[in-house]
Design a protein around this motif. Structure first.
Motif, PDB file in Angstrom:
ATOM      1  N   CYS A  11      65.811  47.459 -67.558  1.00  0.00           N
ATOM      2  CA  CYS A  11      66.717  46.886 -66.550  1.00  0.00           C
ATOM      3  C   CYS A  11      66.824  45.363 -66.655  1.00  0.00           C
ATOM      4  O   CYS A  11      67.500  44.738 -65.845  1.00  0.00           O
ATOM      5  CB  CYS A  11      66.245  47.264 -65.150  1.00  0.00           C
ATOM      6  SG  CYS A  11      66.422  49.006 -64.786  1.00  0.00           S
ATOM      7  N   GLY A  12      66.135  44.764 -67.618  1.00  0.00           N
ATOM      8  CA  GLY A  12      66.213  43.320 -67.805  1.00  0.00           C
ATOM      9  C   GLY A  12      65.222  42.518 -66.995  1.00  0.00           C
ATOM     10  O   GLY A  12      65.335  41.289 -66.921  1.00  0.00           O
ATOM     11  N   LEU A  13      64.246  43.172 -66.386  1.00  0.00           N
ATOM     12  CA  LEU A  13      63.227  42.454 -65.620  1.00  0.00           C
ATOM     13  C   LEU A  13      62.133  41.972 -66.566  1.00  0.00           C
ATOM     14  O   LEU A  13      61.419  42.778 -67.169  1.00  0.00           O
ATOM     15  CB  LEU A  13      62.624  43.355 -64.537  1.00  0.00           C
ATOM     16  CG  LEU A  13      63.580  43.822 -63.444  1.00  0.00           C
ATOM     17  CD1 LEU A  13      62.906  44.853 -62.558  1.00  0.00           C
ATOM     18  CD2 LEU A  13      64.057  42.640 -62.620  1.00  0.00           C
ATOM     19  N   GLN A  14      62.004  40.675 -66.706  1.00  0.00           N
ATOM     20  CA  GLN A  14      61.020  40.096 -67.628  1.00  0.00           C
ATOM     21  C   GLN A  14      59.591  40.431 -67.223  1.00  0.00           C
ATOM     22  O   GLN A  14      58.706  40.490 -68.075  1.00  0.00           O
ATOM     23  CB  GLN A  14      61.212  38.579 -67.706  1.00  0.00           C
ATOM     24  CG  GLN A  14      62.579  38.151 -68.215  1.00  0.00           C
ATOM     25  CD  GLN A  14      62.883  38.695 -69.605  1.00  0.00           C
ATOM     26  OE1 GLN A  14      62.069  38.575 -70.506  1.00  0.00           O
ATOM     27  NE2 GLN A  14      64.046  39.299 -69.763  1.00  0.00           N
ATOM     28  N   SER A  15      59.363  40.673 -65.938  1.00  0.00           N
ATOM     29  CA  SER A  15      58.011  41.007 -65.479  1.00  0.00           C
ATOM     30  C   SER A  15      57.510  42.303 -66.114  1.00  0.00           C
ATOM     31  O   SER A  15      56.293  42.511 -66.221  1.00  0.00           O
ATOM     32  CB  SER A  15      57.988  41.131 -63.958  1.00  0.00           C
ATOM     33  OG  SER A  15      58.908  42.126 -63.532  1.00  0.00           O
ATOM     34  N   GLY A  16      58.416  43.157 -66.556  1.00  0.00           N
ATOM     35  CA  GLY A  16      58.013  44.401 -67.207  1.00  0.00           C
ATOM     36  C   GLY A  16      57.184  44.157 -68.456  1.00  0.00           C
ATOM     37  O   GLY A  16      56.230  44.890 -68.736  1.00  0.00           O
ATOM     38  N   TYR A  17      57.542  43.113 -69.204  1.00  0.00           N
ATOM     39  CA  TYR A  17      56.759  42.775 -70.401  1.00  0.00           C
ATOM     40  C   TYR A  17      55.330  42.390 -70.026  1.00  0.00           C
ATOM     41  O   TYR A  17      54.370  42.802 -70.679  1.00  0.00           O
ATOM     42  CB  TYR A  17      57.422  41.619 -71.163  1.00  0.00           C
ATOM     43  CG  TYR A  17      58.725  41.981 -71.818  1.00  0.00           C
ATOM     44  CD1 TYR A  17      58.751  42.713 -72.998  1.00  0.00           C
ATOM     45  CD2 TYR A  17      59.933  41.581 -71.247  1.00  0.00           C
ATOM     46  CE1 TYR A  17      59.953  43.038 -73.605  1.00  0.00           C
ATOM     47  CE2 TYR A  17      61.145  41.904 -71.838  1.00  0.00           C
ATOM     48  CZ  TYR A  17      61.149  42.639 -73.027  1.00  0.00           C
ATOM     49  OH  TYR A  17      62.342  42.963 -73.618  1.00  0.00           O
ATOM     50  N   LEU A  18      55.202  41.594 -68.970  1.00  0.00           N
ATOM     51  CA  LEU A  18      53.880  41.151 -68.528  1.00  0.00           C
ATOM     52  C   LEU A  18      53.053  42.335 -68.020  1.00  0.00           C
ATOM     53  O   LEU A  18      51.856  42.451 -68.336  1.00  0.00           O
ATOM     54  CB  LEU A  18      54.032  40.099 -67.427  1.00  0.00           C
ATOM     55  CG  LEU A  18      52.758  39.438 -66.928  1.00  0.00           C
ATOM     56  CD1 LEU A  18      52.025  38.737 -68.058  1.00  0.00           C
ATOM     57  CD2 LEU A  18      53.080  38.453 -65.814  1.00  0.00           C
ATOM     58  N   LEU A  19      53.678  43.225 -67.268  1.00  0.00           N
ATOM     59  CA  LEU A  19      52.968  44.398 -66.752  1.00  0.00           C
ATOM     60  C   LEU A  19      52.519  45.310 -67.890  1.00  0.00           C
ATOM     61  O   LEU A  19      51.386  45.801 -67.893  1.00  0.00           O
ATOM     62  CB  LEU A  19      53.859  45.167 -65.769  1.00  0.00           C
ATOM     63  CG  LEU A  19      54.196  44.445 -64.469  1.00  0.00           C
ATOM     64  CD1 LEU A  19      55.207  45.252 -63.669  1.00  0.00           C
ATOM     65  CD2 LEU A  19      52.952  44.168 -63.648  1.00  0.00           C
ATOM     66  N   LEU A  20      53.403  45.535 -68.858  1.00  0.00           N
ATOM     67  CA  LEU A  20      53.054  46.392 -69.990  1.00  0.00           C
ATOM     68  C   LEU A  20      51.948  45.761 -70.828  1.00  0.00           C
ATOM     69  O   LEU A  20      51.014  46.452 -71.255  1.00  0.00           O
ATOM     70  CB  LEU A  20      54.293  46.674 -70.847  1.00  0.00           C
ATOM     71  CG  LEU A  20      54.111  47.709 -71.958  1.00  0.00           C
ATOM     72  CD1 LEU A  20      53.716  49.066 -71.390  1.00  0.00           C
ATOM     73  CD2 LEU A  20      55.390  47.830 -72.768  1.00  0.00           C
ATOM     74  N   LEU A  21      52.022  44.455 -71.027  1.00  0.00           N
ATOM     75  CA  LEU A  21      50.970  43.755 -71.754  1.00  0.00           C
ATOM     76  C   LEU A  21      49.646  43.858 -70.994  1.00  0.00           C
ATOM     77  O   LEU A  21      48.589  44.131 -71.582  1.00  0.00           O
ATOM     78  CB  LEU A  21      51.349  42.285 -71.965  1.00  0.00           C
ATOM     79  CG  LEU A  21      50.282  41.411 -72.626  1.00  0.00           C
ATOM     80  CD1 LEU A  21      50.007  41.880 -74.048  1.00  0.00           C
ATOM     81  CD2 LEU A  21      50.711  39.945 -72.612  1.00  0.00           C
ATOM     82  N   GLY A  22      49.699  43.667 -69.690  1.00  0.00           N
ATOM     83  CA  GLY A  22      48.485  43.726 -68.872  1.00  0.00           C
ATOM     84  C   GLY A  22      47.789  45.067 -68.947  1.00  0.00           C
ATOM     85  O   GLY A  22      46.567  45.132 -69.152  1.00  0.00           O
ATOM     86  N   VAL A  23      48.536  46.157 -68.792  1.00  0.00           N
ATOM     87  CA  VAL A  23      47.910  47.481 -68.835  1.00  0.00           C
ATOM     88  C   VAL A  23      47.425  47.804 -70.244  1.00  0.00           C
ATOM     89  O   VAL A  23      46.383  48.441 -70.428  1.00  0.00           O
ATOM     90  CB  VAL A  23      48.853  48.580 -68.268  1.00  0.00           C
ATOM     91  CG1 VAL A  23      49.993  48.910 -69.215  1.00  0.00           C
ATOM     92  CG2 VAL A  23      48.064  49.836 -67.929  1.00  0.00           C
ATOM     93  N   SER A  24      48.133  47.310 -71.252  1.00  0.00           N
ATOM     94  CA  SER A  24      47.697  47.536 -72.637  1.00  0.00           C
ATOM     95  C   SER A  24      46.397  46.794 -72.939  1.00  0.00           C
ATOM     96  O   SER A  24      45.489  47.344 -73.574  1.00  0.00           O
ATOM     97  CB  SER A  24      48.792  47.095 -73.615  1.00  0.00           C
ATOM     98  OG  SER A  24      49.974  47.838 -73.414  1.00  0.00           O
ATOM     99  N   VAL A  25      46.297  45.557 -72.472  1.00  0.00           N
ATOM    100  CA  VAL A  25      45.067  44.775 -72.665  1.00  0.00           C
ATOM    101  C   VAL A  25      43.907  45.433 -71.914  1.00  0.00           C
ATOM    102  O   VAL A  25      42.793  45.543 -72.442  1.00  0.00           O
ATOM    103  CB  VAL A  25      45.272  43.306 -72.216  1.00  0.00           C
ATOM    104  CG1 VAL A  25      43.940  42.567 -72.123  1.00  0.00           C
ATOM    105  CG2 VAL A  25      46.219  42.593 -73.172  1.00  0.00           C
ATOM    106  N   LYS A  26      44.162  45.886 -70.690  1.00  0.00           N
ATOM    107  CA  LYS A  26      43.114  46.547 -69.902  1.00  0.00           C
ATOM    108  C   LYS A  26      42.581  47.776 -70.626  1.00  0.00           C
ATOM    109  O   LYS A  26      41.375  47.973 -70.762  1.00  0.00           O
ATOM    110  CB  LYS A  26      43.670  46.938 -68.536  1.00  0.00           C
ATOM    111  CG  LYS A  26      42.653  47.629 -67.640  1.00  0.00           C
ATOM    112  CD  LYS A  26      43.248  48.878 -67.042  1.00  0.00           C
ATOM    113  CE  LYS A  26      42.268  49.555 -66.100  1.00  0.00           C
ATOM    114  NZ  LYS A  26      41.898  50.886 -66.532  1.00  0.00           N
ATOM    115  N   VAL A  27      43.491  48.620 -71.115  1.00  0.00           N
ATOM    116  CA  VAL A  27      43.086  49.844 -71.815  1.00  0.00           C
ATOM    117  C   VAL A  27      42.393  49.496 -73.134  1.00  0.00           C
ATOM    118  O   VAL A  27      41.384  50.110 -73.499  1.00  0.00           O
ATOM    119  CB  VAL A  27      44.304  50.769 -72.033  1.00  0.00           C
ATOM    120  CG1 VAL A  27      43.988  51.895 -72.999  1.00  0.00           C
ATOM    121  CG2 VAL A  27      44.775  51.331 -70.692  1.00  0.00           C
ATOM    122  N   GLY A  28      42.912  48.499 -73.833  1.00  0.00           N
ATOM    123  CA  GLY A  28      42.274  48.068 -75.075  1.00  0.00           C
ATOM    124  C   GLY A  28      40.869  47.546 -74.840  1.00  0.00           C
ATOM    125  O   GLY A  28      39.943  47.842 -75.610  1.00  0.00           O
TER     126      GLY A  28
END
Length: 195
Positions: free
Chosen positions: A128-145
């Motif tokens: 939908c063009g929300l830049q915060s989505g990138y930050l949220l996806l990065l955050g959950v990926s880092v947490k799981v990693g």
């Protein structure tokens, strides 16, 4: 003036009530994810194991997490879409654990599915063009990693009185990404067909 609860929240309430009822009834022996029983044909455990919890703290943590995740991404879901996504995540999580984590003999908890719900919603944000989505996806990926590298948080392990199934979080994250990919592909094909 009366306030009417949006339909999406009835879906969230239904999942919460189901988890609470299963906790109250104590159906762990019949419904928990148990690899040996699944191998003997009790396939419902692939889905129902995600809805059970080790104790009240585990249940409350997961349900509050679900409400927060849905609140963050509520603009992306209808009630039926949310229920459909949750059912898909429950199934994909269970199947993913069974085939990708053969060392996991028993499991209960909604946290893997919540990681999938979070990654799906983050990808919807990006779409939908929300830049915060990138930050949220990065955050959950880092947490799981980080969990894969360092292991589970010992305080959470003590609180839920069981080992945290960090592989379920990884499977959940990947499930959300896969289901979003299928959703995106399906909507593209439908849009192309309707033109």
């Amino acid at each position: 003036m009366s306030y009417k609860l949006p339909p999406l929240w009835f879906g969230v309430l239904a999942i919460s009530a189901l988890c609470g009822l299963l906790q109250l009834l104590g159906l762990t022996d019949l419904l928990a994810y148990q690899r040996s029983e699944i191998g003997n044909g009790e396939y419902w455990r692939l889905l129902t194991g995600n809805l059970l919890h080790t104790n009240l703290w585990h249940l409350l943590m997961n349900l509050s997490g679900m409400w927060v995740v849905v609140f963050i991404h509520r603009m992306h879901y209808s009630a039926s879409g949310f229920i459909g996504l949750m059912l898909s995540l429950l199934v994909v999580e269970g199947i993913g654990l069974y085939f990708a984590v053969p060392s996991l003999w028993g499991y209960v908890g909604l946290s893997g599915v919540l990681h999938g719900l979070f990654s799906f919603g983050s990808l919807c944000d990006i779409k939908c063009g929300l830049q915060s989505g990138y930050l949220l996806l990065l955050g959950v990926s880092v947490k799981v990693g980080w969990e894969q590298y360092a292991g589970a948080n010992s305080e959470v392990t003590n609180l839920i009185n069981a080992p945290v199934a960090i592989d379920a979080h990884l499977i959940g994250l990947l499930s959300g990404v896969i289901l979003f990919g299928l959703y995106w592909l399906g909507s593209r094909l439908l849009h192309k067909h309707l033109q």
